[in-house]
Design a protein around this motif. Sequence first.
Motif, PDB file in Angstrom:
ATOM      1  N   GLY A   1       1.142  -2.750 -10.471  1.00 38.43           N
ATOM      2  CA  GLY A   1       0.904  -1.773  -9.412  1.00 38.43           C
ATOM      3  C   GLY A   1       2.182  -0.949  -9.293  1.00 38.43           C
ATOM      4  N   SER A   2       2.095   0.213  -8.625  1.00 42.62           N
ATOM      5  CA  SER A   2       3.335   0.982  -8.523  1.00 42.62           C
ATOM      6  C   SER A   2       4.119   0.631  -7.273  1.00 42.62           C
ATOM      7  CB  SER A   2       3.068   2.487  -8.605  1.00 42.62           C
ATOM      8  OG  SER A   2       2.163   2.881  -7.628  1.00 42.62           O
ATOM      9  N   LYS A   3       3.485  -0.011  -6.291  1.00 45.13           N
ATOM     10  CA  LYS A   3       4.240  -0.394  -5.089  1.00 45.13           C
ATOM     11  C   LYS A   3       5.396  -1.320  -5.458  1.00 45.13           C
ATOM     12  CE  LYS A   3       3.896  -2.114  -0.428  1.00 45.13           C
ATOM     13  NZ  LYS A   3       3.042  -2.312   0.736  1.00 45.13           N
TER      14      LYS A   3
ATOM     15  N   TYR B   1       5.571   7.741   2.157  1.00 43.77           N
ATOM     16  CA  TYR B   1       5.166   6.359   1.899  1.00 43.77           C
ATOM     17  C   TYR B   1       6.366   5.445   2.229  1.00 43.77           C
ATOM     18  CZ  TYR B   1       3.345   2.642  -1.234  1.00 43.77           C
ATOM     19  OH  TYR B   1       2.877   1.487  -1.778  1.00 43.77           O
TER      20      TYR B   1
ATOM     21  N   TYR C   1       9.586   3.626  -0.173  1.00 43.78           N
ATOM     22  CA  TYR C   1      10.842   4.171  -0.718  1.00 43.78           C
ATOM     23  C   TYR C   1      12.024   3.657   0.110  1.00 43.78           C
ATOM     24  CZ  TYR C   1       7.330   7.357  -2.538  1.00 43.78           C
ATOM     25  OH  TYR C   1       6.197   7.865  -3.121  1.00 43.78           O
TER      26      TYR C   1
ATOM     27  N   ASN D   1       7.571  12.629  -4.285  1.00 44.47           N
ATOM     28  CA  ASN D   1       6.200  12.115  -4.247  1.00 44.47           C
ATOM     29  C   ASN D   1       5.258  13.305  -4.201  1.00 44.47           C
ATOM     30  OD1 ASN D   1       4.108  10.564  -1.715  1.00 44.47           O
ATOM     31  ND2 ASN D   1       3.878  10.477  -3.922  1.00 44.47           N
TER      32      ASN D   1
ATOM     33  N   ASP E   1       6.948   9.860  -7.897  1.00 41.99           N
ATOM     34  CA  ASP E   1       5.753   9.035  -7.701  1.00 41.99           C
ATOM     35  C   ASP E   1       4.556   9.984  -7.703  1.00 41.99           C
ATOM     36  OD1 ASP E   1       3.731   7.411  -6.786  1.00 41.99           O
ATOM     37  OD2 ASP E   1       4.840   6.643  -5.057  1.00 41.99           O
TER      38      ASP E   1
ATOM     39  N   CYS F   1       1.074   9.185  -8.174  1.00 40.71           N
ATOM     40  CA  CYS F   1      -0.141   8.374  -8.334  1.00 40.71           C
ATOM     41  C   CYS F   1      -1.435   9.081  -7.901  1.00 40.71           C
ATOM     42  CB  CYS F   1       0.015   7.020  -7.673  1.00 40.71           C
ATOM     43  SG  CYS F   1       0.111   7.049  -5.892  1.00 40.71           S
ATOM     44  N   TYR F   2      -1.318  10.262  -7.263  1.00 40.26           N
ATOM     45  CA  TYR F   2      -2.539  10.997  -6.892  1.00 40.26           C
ATOM     46  C   TYR F   2      -2.753  12.231  -7.776  1.00 40.26           C
ATOM     47  CZ  TYR F   2      -2.162   8.081  -2.748  1.00 40.26           C
ATOM     48  OH  TYR F   2      -2.078   7.014  -1.905  1.00 40.26           O
TER      49      TYR F   2
ATOM     50  N   SER G   1      -0.014   5.242 -11.228  1.00 40.48           N
ATOM     51  CA  SER G   1      -0.865   4.091 -10.947  1.00 40.48           C
ATOM     52  C   SER G   1      -2.314   4.450 -11.227  1.00 40.48           C
ATOM     53  CB  SER G   1      -0.731   3.725  -9.472  1.00 40.48           C
ATOM     54  OG  SER G   1      -1.700   2.765  -9.124  1.00 40.48           O
TER      55      SER G   1
ATOM     56  N   SER H   1      -4.620   2.696  -9.709  1.00 45.14           N
ATOM     57  CA  SER H   1      -5.331   2.150  -8.538  1.00 45.14           C
ATOM     58  C   SER H   1      -6.334   3.142  -7.976  1.00 45.14           C
ATOM     59  CB  SER H   1      -4.339   1.817  -7.421  1.00 45.14           C
ATOM     60  OG  SER H   1      -3.553   0.708  -7.748  1.00 45.14           O
ATOM     61  N   LYS H   2      -5.885   4.397  -7.792  1.00 49.88           N
ATOM     62  CA  LYS H   2      -6.711   5.366  -7.062  1.00 49.88           C
ATOM     63  C   LYS H   2      -7.673   6.080  -8.005  1.00 49.88           C
ATOM     64  CE  LYS H   2      -3.591   4.615  -3.789  1.00 49.88           C
ATOM     65  NZ  LYS H   2      -3.765   3.999  -2.496  1.00 49.88           N
TER      66      LYS H   2
ATOM     67  N   ARG I   1      -3.846  -4.262 -10.164  1.00 50.97           N
ATOM     68  CA  ARG I   1      -2.398  -4.011 -10.183  1.00 50.97           C
ATOM     69  C   ARG I   1      -2.002  -3.431 -11.541  1.00 50.97           C
ATOM     70  NH1 ARG I   1      -2.127  -2.581  -6.640  1.00 50.97           N
ATOM     71  NH2 ARG I   1       0.065  -2.831  -6.132  1.00 50.97           N
TER      72      ARG I   1
ATOM     73  N   ALA J   1      -0.346  -0.245 -13.307  1.00 50.18           N
ATOM     74  CA  ALA J   1       0.423   0.987 -13.143  1.00 50.18           C
ATOM     75  C   ALA J   1       1.487   1.057 -14.235  1.00 50.18           C
ATOM     76  CB  ALA J   1       1.052   1.007 -11.748  1.00 50.18           C
TER      77      ALA J   1
ATOM     78  N   TYR K   1      -6.060  12.070   1.114  1.00 53.80           N
ATOM     79  CA  TYR K   1      -5.922  12.110   2.566  1.00 53.80           C
ATOM     80  C   TYR K   1      -6.047  13.523   3.109  1.00 53.80           C
ATOM     81  CZ  TYR K   1      -3.824   7.812   0.984  1.00 53.80           C
ATOM     82  OH  TYR K   1      -3.628   6.628   0.337  1.00 53.80           O
TER      83      TYR K   1
HETATM   84  C1  PLP Z   1       2.586   7.310  -2.751  1.00 52.48           C
HETATM   85  C2  PLP Z   1       2.156   5.949  -3.176  1.00 52.48           C
HETATM   86  N1  PLP Z   1       2.851   5.306  -4.097  1.00 52.48           N
HETATM   87  C3  PLP Z   1       2.498   4.088  -4.529  1.00 52.48           C
HETATM   88  C4  PLP Z   1       1.390   3.445  -4.014  1.00 52.48           C
HETATM   89  C5  PLP Z   1       1.056   2.072  -4.505  1.00 52.48           C
HETATM   90  O1  PLP Z   1      -0.049   2.020  -5.276  1.00 52.48           O
HETATM   91  P1  PLP Z   1      -0.329   0.770  -6.213  1.00 52.48           P
HETATM   92  O2  PLP Z   1       0.655  -0.293  -5.884  1.00 52.48           O
HETATM   93  O3  PLP Z   1      -1.727   0.357  -5.927  1.00 52.48           O
HETATM   94  O4  PLP Z   1      -0.161   1.247  -7.607  1.00 52.48           O
HETATM   95  C6  PLP Z   1       0.625   4.079  -3.043  1.00 52.48           C
HETATM   96  C7  PLP Z   1      -0.542   3.410  -2.467  1.00 52.48           C
HETATM   97  O5  PLP Z   1      -1.127   3.796  -1.516  1.00 52.48           O
HETATM   98  C8  PLP Z   1       1.010   5.368  -2.629  1.00 52.48           C
HETATM   99  O6  PLP Z   1       0.319   6.034  -1.699  1.00 52.48           O
END
Ligand code: PLP
Length: 383
Positions: free
Chosen positions: A97-99, A124, A127, A162, A194, A196-197, A239, A241-242, A250, A252, A326
């Motif tokens: 995952g990227s978190k 987010y 960071y 981001n 970052d 991920c979107y 990531s 995930s989305k 997980r 990424a 969002y």
């Molecule tokens: C900006 C940002 N970075 C990272 C993540 C983490 O995503 P994940 O751990 O599922 O890859 C999120 C999840 O909401 C996010 O909004």
Amino acid sequence: MDLPDFPWDSLAPAKERARAFSGATPDEGEGLVDLSVGTPVDPTPEVVQEALRGAVDAPGYPQTWGTPDLREGIAGWFARRRGVPDVDPDGVLPTLGSKELVAWLPTLLGLGPGDVVGFPTVAYPTYDVGARIAGATPFAADATTAFGPTTPSSAPRLLWLNSPSNPTGKVLGVEHLAKVVAWARERGVVVASDECYAELDWRGEGERGEPVTDLPTTPSILDPRVSGGSHEGLLAVYSTSKQSNLAGYRAAFVAGDPALVRQLLEVRKHAGMIMPWPVQRALLAAVSDDEHVAVQRERYRARRDVLRPALEDFGLRVDESTAGLYLWATAGEDCRATLDRLAERGILVAPGDFYGPAGREHVRVAVTASDEGISAGAARLSA
Ligand SMILES: Cc1ncc(COP(=O)(O)O)c(C=O)c1O
């Protein structure tokens, strides 16, 4: 360790109130419509599930670096989807995952006390958390000028971008990114972006006058127009995930400067931060198939199209929100008041103050409920 409180607990009273909602019409339905979290609700695509099922026999340890075909597949995704033809597969590393990567990057880069980690003022929260885990100094700033007249010895060591932003949905353009990279290179600052979107890009639809774009996704920090053709000092964090409904896997990765990636790899090998083999295969399937991403994008687009006018009917103004999951909305009042008014309609959102004091008059409305949830939410807002 000096970590912030986990803010979601503060939503419990609003959640209780929203749960008790009973609509006046069948369209409005009953109970909670939860638009507070960005967790995917649609099925994991079959192509990815199949790849996972095909890899369940995994007696040996997988490679921390990921197999060469996985790293090549990710480099191929950058070329195909992001307009980045020159990602070196040696500069690619899968993450859990990227978190996880966001929270540990300052530590993995060897940062510690006295080092500054920069990130946007509305952001987010991880960071900030990552800087704290490393014992470094978190510093929220929206412009490089906020760091003052820095020299290589006083500049931040790491700067987070981001784009598209969680929570605002703002996209940073090529020119802006290129300026940040030039500033960072003069000072030896690592830039981690970052992204991920990136696949959920709603620009080109005339919203806020945004131009139609030349790429199917938002610009990457690794884009040659941004990087000048060298990835030195740059990391793109991504990531699935989305885009692929894979938050539960997980899956990424980080990509960019091979020297930096090697540094991360060395620590991760020692620390056992290894993506499981079945997930590596699933991730390769996810980045190799664009069709399921297009299907998912259309689901979110349809939900946005229902929700956005309903929020406006309710009296909110939607700001930014040109990409991502969002709608960043405001009634020009404290976000907790908006949160309460929405909870009375059975809708839970995230208050903007979760993302920094500058977000205190906004709420973040996720388009991640089911179609039924979104249409009930819209009916309640427009009632
Ligand atoms: C900006 C940002 N970075 C990272 C993540 C983490 O995503 P994940 O751990 O599922 O890859 C999120 C999840 O909401 C996010 O909004």
